[in-house]
Design a protein around this motif. Structure first.
Motif, PDB file in Angstrom:
ATOM      1  N   GLY A   1       0.720  -1.072  -0.010  1.00 43.26           N
ATOM      2  CA  GLY A   1       0.079   0.152   0.010  1.00 43.26           C
ATOM      3  C   GLY A   1       0.785   1.153  -0.100  1.00 43.26           C
ATOM      4  O   GLY A   1       0.557   2.004  -0.735  1.00 43.26           O
ATOM      5  N   VAL A   2       1.913   1.259   0.928  1.00 45.90           N
ATOM      6  CA  VAL A   2       2.820   2.436   0.856  1.00 45.90           C
ATOM      7  C   VAL A   2       3.369   2.555  -0.496  1.00 45.90           C
ATOM      8  O   VAL A   2       3.707   3.753  -0.828  1.00 45.90           O
ATOM      9  CB  VAL A   2       4.061   2.183   2.000  1.00 45.90           C
ATOM     10  CG1 VAL A   2       4.744   3.467   1.816  1.00 45.90           C
ATOM     11  CG2 VAL A   2       3.000   2.339   3.330  1.00 45.90           C
ATOM     12  N   VAL A   3       3.990   1.564  -0.899  1.00 48.20           N
ATOM     13  CA  VAL A   3       4.757   1.666  -2.324  1.00 48.20           C
ATOM     14  C   VAL A   3       3.801   2.080  -3.426  1.00 48.20           C
ATOM     15  O   VAL A   3       4.214   2.866  -4.132  1.00 48.20           O
ATOM     16  CB  VAL A   3       5.195   0.332  -2.726  1.00 48.20           C
ATOM     17  CG1 VAL A   3       5.930   0.343  -4.062  1.00 48.20           C
ATOM     18  CG2 VAL A   3       6.513  -0.077  -1.754  1.00 48.20           C
ATOM     19  N   ALA A   4       2.576   1.516  -3.511  1.00 47.51           N
ATOM     20  CA  ALA A   4       1.630   2.149  -4.514  1.00 47.51           C
ATOM     21  C   ALA A   4       1.351   3.392  -4.429  1.00 47.51           C
ATOM     22  O   ALA A   4       1.377   4.070  -5.450  1.00 47.51           O
ATOM     23  CB  ALA A   4       0.524   1.147  -4.378  1.00 47.51           C
TER      24      ALA A   4
ATOM     25  N   LYS B   1       4.602  10.504  -5.482  1.00 51.85           N
ATOM     26  CA  LYS B   1       5.691  11.288  -5.317  1.00 51.85           C
ATOM     27  C   LYS B   1       6.507  11.020  -6.854  1.00 51.85           C
ATOM     28  O   LYS B   1       7.563  11.756  -6.947  1.00 51.85           O
ATOM     29  CB  LYS B   1       6.456  10.742  -4.195  1.00 51.85           C
ATOM     30  CG  LYS B   1       5.898  11.119  -2.963  1.00 51.85           C
ATOM     31  CD  LYS B   1       6.769  10.731  -1.681  1.00 51.85           C
ATOM     32  CE  LYS B   1       5.936  11.218  -0.288  1.00 51.85           C
ATOM     33  NZ  LYS B   1       6.844  10.866   0.612  1.00 51.85           N
ATOM     34  N   HIS B   2       6.050   9.836  -7.380  1.00 51.17           N
ATOM     35  CA  HIS B   2       6.744   9.736  -8.834  1.00 51.17           C
ATOM     36  C   HIS B   2       6.255   9.735 -10.053  1.00 51.17           C
ATOM     37  O   HIS B   2       6.647   9.434 -11.251  1.00 51.17           O
ATOM     38  CB  HIS B   2       7.487   8.327  -8.583  1.00 51.17           C
ATOM     39  CG  HIS B   2       8.608   8.224  -7.447  1.00 51.17           C
ATOM     40  ND1 HIS B   2       9.596   8.932  -7.241  1.00 51.17           N
ATOM     41  CD2 HIS B   2       8.344   7.677  -6.323  1.00 51.17           C
ATOM     42  CE1 HIS B   2      10.381   8.671  -6.230  1.00 51.17           C
ATOM     43  NE2 HIS B   2       9.401   8.078  -5.426  1.00 51.17           N
TER      44      HIS B   2
ATOM     45  N   ILE C   1      -2.087   4.546 -12.162  1.00 50.17           N
ATOM     46  CA  ILE C   1      -2.576   3.582 -11.239  1.00 50.17           C
ATOM     47  C   ILE C   1      -2.049   2.113 -11.871  1.00 50.17           C
ATOM     48  O   ILE C   1      -1.746   1.397 -11.104  1.00 50.17           O
ATOM     49  CB  ILE C   1      -4.233   3.751 -11.139  1.00 50.17           C
ATOM     50  CG1 ILE C   1      -4.495   5.124 -10.654  1.00 50.17           C
ATOM     51  CG2 ILE C   1      -4.701   2.515 -10.415  1.00 50.17           C
ATOM     52  CD1 ILE C   1      -5.839   5.432 -10.232  1.00 50.17           C
ATOM     53  N   PRO C   2      -2.451   1.697 -13.155  1.00 47.08           N
ATOM     54  CA  PRO C   2      -2.231   0.694 -13.821  1.00 47.08           C
ATOM     55  C   PRO C   2      -0.785   0.182 -13.542  1.00 47.08           C
ATOM     56  O   PRO C   2      -0.197  -0.890 -12.924  1.00 47.08           O
ATOM     57  CB  PRO C   2      -2.442   0.722 -15.077  1.00 47.08           C
ATOM     58  CG  PRO C   2      -3.353   1.578 -15.187  1.00 47.08           C
ATOM     59  CD  PRO C   2      -3.113   3.044 -14.164  1.00 47.08           C
ATOM     60  N   GLU C   3       0.138   1.261 -13.864  1.00 46.57           N
ATOM     61  CA  GLU C   3       1.618   0.763 -13.685  1.00 46.57           C
ATOM     62  C   GLU C   3       1.952   0.481 -12.149  1.00 46.57           C
ATOM     63  O   GLU C   3       2.859  -0.166 -11.814  1.00 46.57           O
ATOM     64  CB  GLU C   3       2.344   1.966 -14.153  1.00 46.57           C
ATOM     65  CG  GLU C   3       2.358   2.433 -15.710  1.00 46.57           C
ATOM     66  CD  GLU C   3       1.069   3.097 -16.040  1.00 46.57           C
ATOM     67  OE1 GLU C   3       0.247   3.551 -14.966  1.00 46.57           O
ATOM     68  OE2 GLU C   3       0.742   3.452 -17.189  1.00 46.57           O
ATOM     69  N   ALA C   4       1.335   1.484 -11.284  1.00 47.71           N
ATOM     70  CA  ALA C   4       1.688   1.398  -9.864  1.00 47.71           C
ATOM     71  C   ALA C   4       1.116   0.024  -9.148  1.00 47.71           C
ATOM     72  O   ALA C   4       1.883  -0.716  -8.676  1.00 47.71           O
ATOM     73  CB  ALA C   4       1.189   2.596  -8.982  1.00 47.71           C
TER      74      ALA C   4
END
Length: 343
Positions: free
Chosen positions: A102-105, A111-112, A116-119
Motif C-alpha cells: 500500500g505504501v509503495v503504490a 511522489k513519482h 494507477i495501472p503501472e503502480a
C-alpha cells in the motif's frame, strides 16, 4: 456320531440394530459428518441466529453485499496463504507485505507520477519478489519457513518505514478519486472488490485443482519425499507457493490503500491472523482437514458474518478478537477430533 461344534465354539457377536457395532458406526458417522460439514453448520447457525436477533438490519440485501465487500480483501490474502499451507509451509510475512504494498503504490503515484495501472503492476511484482526471497531462504539456505518468513517480514517492516518515514502516504488531486473508485466503485450495485475476489477465487481454484502444478503442490504437502521420488521438483513448488502468497498479499495492500486513498505503514498487518484463521477454519469444510480455496472463502465469510453480527448487536471491539480466536480453535479442534474418532 458327528457333532456340530460350530454353535458351541463360535462366540456370539451382537450385530443387530442397537448393538455395540451399530452404535459405534453411528458415532463414527456423526464425527465424520462434523469433520466435513461442521464448519458449514457453524456458518448457517450463525446466520439463522443473527437473522432472528436483528431481522431488520442483518437479513437485508445491503448488509449481505456489505459482508461480501468486507470479506473481499481478507479473502484475497487468505487464498494466497492457502498455497503455502497446501504445500506444508507457512508464510508469516503476508501482513507486512500488504502494508508495504500500500505504501509503495501510493508513493509511486503521489511522489513519482506513476499511473494507477503501472503502480499496481509494479507493486504486485514487489510482492512476487518478496515471495521469491522467502522461497530462496527456505529452499536454498534451508531455514525453517516460520523463521524465514518472520525474518523477511521484519526486513519488510524496515523497508516500509524507510520509504514512508513512519507517516501515512496520501494520494491527492484527481488521481485520488480514480484510485478510491477502484474499491468503492460498483457494478450492478456490487462493489468491485467482490468481483475481484470471485474471479481470483475461480483462477486459484482452477490452478490448485485442475493443473499439474496444483497437483504437485498437494503432493509436496502430503509427502515431499514421495513427491520428489515421483519426479516433482519440490523446491520449485515450494518457491512457487511463496510467490503466490506474496502476490496476493501485495494485491490486498493496493486495494486496502485504495479504500481511503491513503496507506499507513501497518495498514495490512492485521490480515495475517484473519487469513490463517479463515484458512484453518476452512480446512474443516468438505475435505476434513485439507486446505482448499473454497474452504478458505467460507472461513473468511464466517469471520465477516461474526464481525458484522458483533457490530449490529452492539458488542465491544474486543469481542471480535475473542470470536476470531475461538473460531480458529473450533475449526481446527473439531476437525482433529473427527479424524481421531473415525481413525
Amino acid at each position: 456320531m458327528s457333532t456340530d461344534l460350530s454353535a458351541s465354539t463360535t462366540p456370539a457377536v451382537e450385530t443387530g440394530v442397537g448393538g455395540p457395532t451399530s452404535r459405534r458406526r453411528s458415532g463414527d458417522d456423526v464425527w465424520r459428518w462434523l469433520g466435513r460439514y461442521g464448519a458449514l453448520a457453524v456458518l448457517v447457525g450463525m446466520i439463522v441466529i443473527v437473522a432472528l436477533m436483528e431481522p431488520d438490519t442483518f437479513a437485508t440485501k445491503d448488509n449481505v453485499i456489505n459482508i461480501l465487500n468486507q470479506s473481499a480483501l481478507a479473502a484475497i490474502v487468505a487464498m494466497g496463504v492457502t498455497f503455502p499451507l497446501v504445500a506444508g509451509e507457512f508464510d508469516l510475512s503476508v501482513g507486512n507485505t500488504a502494508s508495504l504494498s500500500g505504501v509503495v503504490a501510493c508513493t509511486l503515484m503521489e511522489k513519482h507520477g506513476f499511473g494507477i495501472p503501472e503502480a499496481l503492476i509494479l507493486t504486485v511484482l514487489i510482492g512476487v519478489v518478496i515471495g521469491l526471497v522467502n522461497g530462496f531462504v527456505v529452499t536454498a539456505i534451508g531455514v525453517n519457513a516460520l523463521v524465514a518468513t518472520l525474518g523477511i517480514g521484519t526486513i519488510v517492516i524496515g523497508l516500509n518505514y524507510a520509504i514512508a518515514q513512519g507517516l501515512p502516504v496520501t494520494i491527492t488531486g484527481d488521481k485520488a478519486n480514480t484510485y478510491i473508485d477502484l474499491t468503492l466503485g460498483k457494478f450492478l450495485g456490487i462493489p468491485y472488490p467482490v468481483y475481484i475476489m470471485l474471479v481470483l477465487g475461480i483462477v486459484l481454484w482452477t490452478l490448485l485443482n485442475r493443473t499439474v502444478a496444483g497437483q504437485a503442490m498437494q503432493a509436496v504437502g502430503g509427502n515431499p519425499v514421495a513427491a520428489r521420488l515421483s519426479g516433482v521438483r519440490v523446491d520449485r513448488i515450494r518457491v512457487a507457493v511463496f510467490v503466490l502468497a506474496g502476490a496476493c498479499a501485495a494485491l490486498t495492500g493496493v486495494l486496502l490503500a485504495s479504500r481511503t486513498g491513503s496507506a499507513s505503514v501497518n495498514g495490512g498487518d492485521t490480515y495475517l491472523l484473519s487469513a490463517y484463521a479463515a484458512a484453518f477454519f476452512g480446512s474443516a469444510v468438505l475435505r476434513d482437514g485439507q486446505f482448499h480455496i473454497v474452504g478458505t472463502i467460507v472461513g473468511v465469510v464466517t469471520v465477516a458474518v461474526g464481525f458484522n453480527a458483533i457490530a449490529l448487536i452492539g458488542l465491544g471491539t474486543h469481542w471480535q478478537y475473542l470470536f476470531q480466536g475461538g473460531l480458529l480453535i473450533l475449526g481446527v479442534g473439531v476437525g482433529t477430533l473427527a479424524r481421531r474418532r473415525t481413525a
